[in-house]
Design a protein around this motif. Structure first.
Motif: not given
Length: 420
Positions: A75-97
């Motif tokens: 899912l994250a790789r596919n999200m990166a195709k339609i979202m800026p990288g910094w948004i994807v990174t922020g979302l997965v960082a929050l997911l980790f927390v």
């Protein structure tokens, strides 16, 4: 009974995989606490929430699985195709927390449940459960580990058995399932919690990545957009697996809510904060065996949920960073991936030993999940509707309808979380 008849349950179980494990992991100790709170506080009054969540969570998980199986990418790789990288990174960082907090809360509940049964050693049990789960994830290949998780789902039957051990007003159950009631601000908060624990971001990433694992472990399987001949059978399997997995998830949640409503609510024991509180309160009301069943369920579902929580965070971060990911990979082949799993699990142990209030920590985990779920679901719905990504296997109109409906419901729940 013939040999063919004896084989049927085994054959049916073989058809189930990522969807079954995902659905079962949804009923983790934190989820058990939420459903127990709903039953203890409001009796049968909030059963309708689980009737409503079933088609919505099924649609979201079907979208997740479809994206993974069609594209052979998580899912994250596919999200990166339609979202800026910094948004994807922020979302997965929050997911980790959020996942790490959830791991800590689940481990604490498992340790408390073990202590209730044995009489001592909650922190020791917590560490043993965590380290055991971590070692299994690191050193057992995915195809074997998936089988362990699949059969571990049978522990959920403990909650179904509980319902048949206590007196239940089935007419009231039926009314509670079909007639929505909301009695005050506390009920709104509980409803938001039920939606949040039932439709959770970590489940999206897990099921999508497990479909990728299914492709990677079998040389005869390929991304469906590149192998259309495989599509009819594979999409049918995903449908059966996901509908069944989410049905089991919701039936168990219903059983927990019904069981606690019929016992704790009926006895006036409404102050339930954790799954272990519910187990302890059940003992004088429903008896020793019901107490043991409930405690066994907490430990078993925790053992199932911990690897899903840690694994989904590792998949999300690894895919976002372009790392090699996969439980089928050896530790040296996917160092970053296994490092995330290890850090999340060890931090979970640390939270159990820290002075942090697990109830407050879990509240903030729910807040984070509520915030990140909506943009992730929007991204999922965009991806699954794009022919450039999905080829001929974009979502059907019905799947898009229920997927966007689930997204809207979660958006409303996220807003309500800050208003109540």
């Amino acid at each position: 009974m013939s040999l063919t008849q004896r084989r049927r349950p085994m054959d049916a179980m073989k058809q189930l995989g990522p969807g079954l494990i995902t659905g079962a992991a949804d009923d983790d100790p934190s989820g058990i606490a939420t459903y127990s709170q709903a039953g203890a506080q409001f009796g049968f009054g909030l059963l309708w929430t689980l009737v409503l969540t079933y088609p919505l969570m099924t649609a979201v998980q079907l979208v997740s699985a479809r994206i993974g199986r069609v594209t052979d990418q998580g899912l994250a790789r596919n999200m990166a195709k339609i979202m800026p990288g910094w948004i994807v990174t922020g979302l997965v960082a929050l997911l980790f927390v959020a996942n790490t907090i959830n791991i800590g809360a689940d481990l604490a509940a498992m340790g408390e449940a073990a202590q209730l049964v044995v009489g001592r050693g909650d922190h020791v049990f917590t560490a043993v459960f965590a380290i055991g789960s971590l070692l299994l994830q690191i050193f057992v290949p995915y195809h074997r580990y998936a089988s362990i998780l699949k059969w571990l789902t049978l522990v959920l039957l403990a909650y179904v058995a509980l319902v048949f051990m206590v007196h239940v007003d089935w007419a009231a159950v039926g009314w509670g399932m079909v007639w929505p009631t909301v009695a005050g601000a506390t009920a709104v908060t509980t409803i938001v919690a039920v939606f949040g624990t039932t439709i959770s971001p970590y489940l999206f990433f897990w099921q999508s990545s497990q479909e990728v694992e299914e492709v990677d472990k079998d040389d005869a399987k390929h991304a469906l957009k590149d192998a259309p001949r495989e599509a009819p059978a594979e999409l049918r399997r995903i449908g059966i697996d996901t509908f069944a997995g989410m049905a089991i998830s919701n039936l168990v949640a219903l059983a927990i809510m019904i069981g606690t409503a019929a016992t704790l609510h009926a006895a006036g024991k409404t102050d339930i904060q954790t799954a272990a509180d519910a187990a302890s309160a059940l003992k004088p009301v429903a008896g020793q065996f019901a107490f043991l069943l409930f405690s066994l369920g907490i430990i078993g579902t925790g053992l199932l949920a911990i690897p899903v929580l840690a694994g989904s965070a590792a998949y999300a971060i690894g895919e976002a960073r372009g790392w090699t990911t996969g439980l089928e990979k050896k530790p040296l082949e996917a160092r970053g991936f296994y490092a995330v799993i290890s850090v999340a699990t060890l931090l979970g142990i640390g939270l159990d030993w820290s002075p942090v209030d697990p109830i407050k920590a879990l509240f903030w985990s729910a807040v984070i999940n509520g915030v990140v779920a909506v943009p992730i679901m929007v991204a999922m719905m965009i991806v699954v509707s794009r022919r450039s990504t999905m080829g001929a296997y974009t979502a059907s109109p019905a799947l898009r309808f229920f997927g966007w409906s689930a997204t809207a419901v979660m958006a409303v729940a996220a807003v309500a979380m800050f208003l109540v």
